[in-house]
Design a protein around this motif. Sequence first.
Motif, short mmCIF file in Angstrom:
data_model
loop_
_atom_site.label_atom_id
_atom_site.label_comp_id
_atom_site.label_asym_id
_atom_site.label_seq_id
_atom_site.Cartn_x
_atom_site.Cartn_y
_atom_site.Cartn_z
N ASN A 34 -36.74 -33.66 19.95
CA ASN A 34 -37.07 -32.34 20.34
C ASN A 34 -36.80 -31.35 19.12
O ASN A 34 -37.65 -30.69 18.59
N LYS A 35 -35.85 -31.73 18.17
CA LYS A 35 -35.30 -30.90 17.21
C LYS A 35 -36.68 -31.41 16.06
O LYS A 35 -37.22 -30.31 15.08
N ALA A 36 -36.85 -32.52 16.04
CA ALA A 36 -37.89 -33.27 15.05
C ALA A 36 -39.26 -32.43 15.28
O ALA A 36 -39.98 -32.04 14.35
N SER A 85 -43.74 -28.55 14.44
CA SER A 85 -44.55 -27.66 14.84
C SER A 85 -44.48 -26.44 14.05
O SER A 85 -45.51 -25.80 13.64
N LYS A 86 -43.48 -26.03 13.62
CA LYS A 86 -43.31 -24.86 12.71
C LYS A 86 -44.01 -25.20 11.39
O LYS A 86 -44.27 -24.27 10.76
N MET A 108 -45.48 -28.24 20.78
CA MET A 108 -46.50 -27.61 20.12
C MET A 108 -47.14 -26.49 20.79
O MET A 108 -47.45 -25.46 20.18
N HIS A 109 -47.15 -26.67 22.17
CA HIS A 109 -47.77 -25.44 22.99
C HIS A 109 -46.81 -24.40 22.95
O HIS A 109 -47.23 -23.35 23.03
N ARG A 110 -45.57 -24.72 22.97
CA ARG A 110 -44.24 -23.62 23.23
C ARG A 110 -44.56 -22.91 21.83
O ARG A 110 -44.18 -21.66 22.07
N PHE A 111 -44.83 -23.52 20.90
CA PHE A 111 -44.67 -22.74 19.38
C PHE A 111 -46.34 -22.43 18.88
O PHE A 111 -46.36 -21.68 17.93
#
Length: 618
Positions: A410-412, A417-418, A596-599
Amino acid sequence: MRDDNGRNTIIFVVVTAIFLIGYQMLVLGPQAERRKAAQQAQREASAAAAVTPDGAPSATGEPGAASTTAPRPVVVDRRQALATDALTGRGSERVIIRTPTLSGSLSLIGARVDDLYLTRYRETIAADSQPVELFRPQGMNHAYQALFGWTGANVAGGVPGPTTPWRLTEGSTLTPTTPVTLTWDNGAGLRFTRRISVDDRYVFTVRDTVANFGAAPITLRPWGRVERLGVPADLGKQQILHEGAIGTFSDDGSGYTTTQLKYGAWVKKPIEETESVGGWLGITDKYWLAALIPGQDERIDAGFRIRDGATYDTYSATMQGAERTVSPGMQITHEQRLFAGAKVNDVLTAYEKELGLPRFVYAIDWGFLFFLTRPILIVLDFFYGILGNVGLAILALTVCIKILLFPLANKAYESLSKMRNLQPKMEEIKKKHGGDAQKQQQELMALYQREKINPLAGCVPILIQIPVFYALYKVLFVTIEVRHAPFFGWIRDLSARDPSNIWNLFGLIPWDPASAPVIGGLLVGALGLGVLAIVYGFTMWLQQAMNPPPPDPVQKQIFAFLPFVFTFIMAPFAAGLLVYWIWNNVLSILQQYVIMHRFKAPNPIDGFIDKHIRKKAT
């Protein structure tokens, strides 16, 4: 200079890929074909005029004179080898062996266990395939057997050995409920009584009683031996696998260590002598084991030897017990065991507990990642018990691994995504400092720090999965629980490579590319892509496409080329390994897609939907 370095890097990657493919085509492929041909020839020789594995023909005749000289191997068919003893040239009377897991016979000449099949396993996945052969009698190509006897200095009348003419005095067929008793009188005051029993799995118990009817005490030492005449062509060729001598020993009976001696090393160092209290030793193949088991409180001399022969060298694992003195009018009893069967984790574990055997489960070659390999097999076996399919068990295992790695992944994926959202800013930095690579790198690092992004975070899940990947590969390659395990459809053996092939349109054309003697063999060996390999390559490409592209154009080209290269690299691997990796990629893609959708980071899946589905709908 940068363009030259880029071209050189691409050339290096391409040349490396060509070298790997060429090595597979010209070296590994032909070697595999030769091993396959040799194995097939060996099976045909074994099956010629074969008897059914449930029994063996018997012949009676005068027993031969005792001799311990290794014979010159004469390649004969099984029926002839069972009927006529190759050591003595006399007729061989036999005792049938029949258990839920074993069938065959033992010879009354020498009481040799030299004819044994493993009835629960087949040579191939073909419906008419024969049971796996473990032992084969003297006179056949690559004879393999276990035998027991005694030694003694200046014993009048001699002691039992490989050619002793034993007499069957009790029982007729050796089963788990009906042991057999053999006797031999040396004619000089010593009577040997041997009681042989077998359990419902793979262990024989040999209990010898020696009675002294003479006037003087006699000193004797018991021995046991597993021996193989020569090494079949298909054994000892895999670097990742141990085949050859194996044993677990301890000088004082407290701490035990396991010794492994591959066939190649065995030839270079043919005699390994060691003293041990208890333990075990024998000869191991990939899935099968023949091992001698002394009493665990007995001090033994153990050795791995090679005796030169006229045609074959004889590879033997031998143990010799302590001296025993039989006083006049007295008798002694000695017991030793033989394991002859499949290396099933649960079975070996059970024998460890029942017989107090040290490290017996390490007869399976777990590898240096044993702390991962064995738990993976245990989890697979657990899910198999629930789901009834090894392929589904692999999918369930993959989900478990993904759950364990979920926080790290998740962190990766958040970091990736960022970085994906920062692509415009990164492009501005590249344009602003296009001629100054050092300044460009400093600005990028400063950007990462401001946005609290670790550019290496995406590598962590991959690095952690490398040992898991290797451990699963080891499990699929060496454990019998996965051998010949079917999945669905065309995948009938998860431990073998995907049988589908691009060259016959995945089975649509009724032609087997491997049947072509040269061209077909090369295509299958090096360029034969199956369905699983192609799906794996696609999922690798899609997962890579969801990551932010590397800032360096050369790296971008290399990464774009990797899915194509790895599609060919992974094609020869076990189908079960590809099933794991495809499912792992699919789960990773789903997890990354959600993040990626969340970000609100752009991704190729949404791009495809917008371009080909929503556009057509409007």
